[in-house]
Design an enzyme around this catalytic site. Structure first.
Site, PDB file in Angstrom:
ATOM      1  N   CYS A 125       0.790  -1.226   0.000  1.00 50.74           N
ATOM      2  CA  CYS A 125       0.000   0.000   0.000  1.00 50.74           C
ATOM      3  C   CYS A 125       0.824   1.277   0.000  1.00 50.74           C
ATOM      4  O   CYS A 125       0.252   2.369  -0.064  1.00 50.74           O
ATOM      5  CB  CYS A 125      -0.952  -0.010   1.193  1.00 50.74           C
ATOM      6  N   HIS A 165      -2.679   8.306   6.100  1.00 51.95           N
ATOM      7  CA  HIS A 165      -3.003   7.021   5.471  1.00 51.95           C
ATOM      8  C   HIS A 165      -4.444   6.677   5.826  1.00 51.95           C
ATOM      9  O   HIS A 165      -5.226   6.309   4.955  1.00 51.95           O
ATOM     10  CB  HIS A 165      -2.036   5.949   5.962  1.00 51.95           C
ATOM     11  N   GLU A 176      -0.967   5.307  13.465  1.00 49.58           N
ATOM     12  CA  GLU A 176      -0.664   6.541  12.751  1.00 49.58           C
ATOM     13  C   GLU A 176      -0.790   7.762  13.668  1.00 49.58           C
ATOM     14  O   GLU A 176       0.032   8.685  13.620  1.00 49.58           O
ATOM     15  CB  GLU A 176      -1.618   6.670  11.566  1.00 49.58           C
ATOM     16  N   LYS A 182      -9.497   8.452   2.147  1.00 53.27           N
ATOM     17  CA  LYS A 182     -10.034   7.099   1.974  1.00 53.27           C
ATOM     18  C   LYS A 182     -11.473   7.021   2.445  1.00 53.27           C
ATOM     19  O   LYS A 182     -12.213   6.116   2.055  1.00 53.27           O
ATOM     20  CB  LYS A 182      -9.172   6.085   2.731  1.00 53.27           C
ATOM     21  N   HIS A 198      -9.872   2.559  -0.353  1.00 51.93           N
ATOM     22  CA  HIS A 198      -8.446   2.219  -0.295  1.00 51.93           C
ATOM     23  C   HIS A 198      -8.068   1.413  -1.541  1.00 51.93           C
ATOM     24  O   HIS A 198      -8.358   0.222  -1.632  1.00 51.93           O
ATOM     25  CB  HIS A 198      -8.173   1.412   0.965  1.00 51.93           C
ATOM     26  N   PHE A 223       1.246  -3.304   4.293  1.00 50.37           N
ATOM     27  CA  PHE A 223       1.555  -4.641   4.769  1.00 50.37           C
ATOM     28  C   PHE A 223       3.009  -4.971   4.423  1.00 50.37           C
ATOM     29  O   PHE A 223       3.494  -4.651   3.339  1.00 50.37           O
ATOM     30  CB  PHE A 223       0.632  -5.669   4.126  1.00 50.37           C
TER      31      PHE A 223
END
Length: 422
Positions: A169, A309, A320, A341, A346, A405
């Site tokens: 991502c 994010h 975050e 998002k 996403h 990830f």
């Protein structure tokens, strides 16, 4: 002397937006473009909502041969490239092709076409032994991720460095970061950089179902993406793309280019910890933020907006928030933070590039996009997340971050070229 790098062209395709203007209008209105999955029968799946784009390759000017050869993600990237090149006003035909580069990011590349071809060859999974007689002549194009940046290179005539970046991502953010480095170090003068992903397919949906990363708010698809909200329970899978024209600053200024923003700093780190797990203190993201600010030679208080994010998972949003506090100190409570998002979902590897687009448009228009669907406070997420409504304010510098990830943590600082550096 290190060369300065600026963004002079943008092309965007997202759910709810067929171009840059539509994308920005969606964000500033605080509208959501997530909906029940319509591309296939999603009834067997745990998560049945997504951010689907109303994209028509024919309407985008792609030829029948291109449509047959290219995966949907590649079509997105090419369409965005055409827009970015036109937007930049740069005549690529007049450039030395050996000084043009491409840096493209994607998390799952041509997964959609690979799955479709398997379904054809196996007769929708009924045949254990697949029949190669039904194999597409473009199967290699779907198998090799490197075909995607090659298509962009053909589109713009790039004979310089051409690269594919695929690290989950953060792919889009990292692909643009790599493109910036190519210009800075002198390996290229102009780079087309960005990312594309079209993962709304059964195999990808099933993968995220298996690890329970996606939302189960199937009865309310338009409000299913809830970053930083106390009721959040996973992200909304989406598709999209964004591409940029990167140029050396002096050359862009000399030709009278309209400059969106300068890329002041970029950094990436890994937590070397867990494929999907995140440490609660946000140390790795915080280190990427500090490094990007140092490269930009800007103090943390210079940041006017943080494009988060903000995936909408319990773990990510806590991680975050901790990273912002760790890197920005008490100033983290003063700077507005939001997640787009909440509106476009996403799109995996593409979202980092799409978030760069949102960041530079925030600089261009002096508007901070909101976090839609943020109604319920979470005590662990206690910053100013700009709930529901866009906010007008002076935006000269934006920090945009990504988390992926594999433990990837990336940060980029974008600012007006005139912003004074320390």
């Amino acid at each position: 002397m290190t060369r300065r790098v600026v963004i002079t062209g943008i092309g965007v395709r997202t759910p709810g937006g067929s171009g840059t203007k539509e994308f920005w209008d969606l964000l500033t209105a605080g509208r959501t473009a997530t909906r029940a999955i319509s591309f296939f029968d999603a009834s067997p799946f745990r998560s049945r909502v997504a951010g689907e784009a109303d994209f028509d390759g024919r309407a985008e000017g792609l030829s029948p041969r291109q449509l047959r050869r290219m995966d949907r993600a590649t079509q997105f990237a090419v369409a965005c490239t055409k827009d970015a090149v036109a937007d930049s006003g740069l005549d690529f035909g007049s450039l030395d092709p050996h000084r043009i580069g491409v840096s493209l990011g994607s998390a799952v590349a041509s997964a959609t076409s690979l799955e479709n071809e398997y379904l054809v060859m196996s007769d929708a999974g009924r045949e254990w032994l697949v029949d190669p007689a039904h194999l597409s002549p473009y199967m290699f194009d779907y198998l090799s991720p490197g075909v995607m940046p090659a298509e962009i290179a053909w589109e713009v005539g790039a004979e310089g460095p051409v690269t594919m970046v695929s690290d989950g991502c953060t792919s889009g953010l990292d692909a643009v970061g790599y493109g910036v480095q190519l210009v800075r170090e002198g390996s290229a003068d102009t780079v087309v950089a960005g990312a594309a992903d079209t993962p709304v397919s059964p195999i990808v949906v099933a993968c995220f179902d298996a690890i329970k990363a996606t939302t189960t708010f199937n009865d309310s698809p338009d409000s299913a993406s809830r970053p930083f909200d106390g009721t959040r329970n996973g992200f909304v899978l989406a598709e999209g793309a964004a591409m940029f024209v990167l140029e050396e600053y002096e050359a862009a200024r000399a030709r009278g280019a309209s400059i969106y923003a300068e890329v002041g700093g970029y950094a990436t780190r890994s937590n070397a910890y867990h494929m999907t797990g995140l440490k609660k203190d946000g140390r790795e993201m915080a280190e990427a933020i500090r490094s990007a600010l140092d490269e930009a030679r800007l103090d943390r208080t210079a940041v006017d907006y943080v494009n988060a994010h903000g995936s909408g998972t319990k773990q990510n949003d806590r991680h975050e928030t901790a990273a912002f506090k760790r890197s920005l100190g008490s100033y983290a409570y003063d700077v507005p933070v939001s997640s787009i998002k909440s509106m476009v979902g996403h799109s995996l590897g593409a979202i980092g590039a799409i978030e760069i687009a949102a960041s530079v448009l925030a600089i261009r228009h002096d508007v901070v996009p909101p976090t839609a669907n943020l109604h319920t406070a979470d005590p662990e997420c206690d910053l100013d997340y700009v709930p529901l409504t866009a906010r007008e304010r002076r935006v000269d510098t934006v920090l945009t971050v990504g988390s992926g990830f594999g433990g990837f943590q990336s940060a980029m600082v974008l600012h007006e070229p005139e912003v004074a550096t320390a």
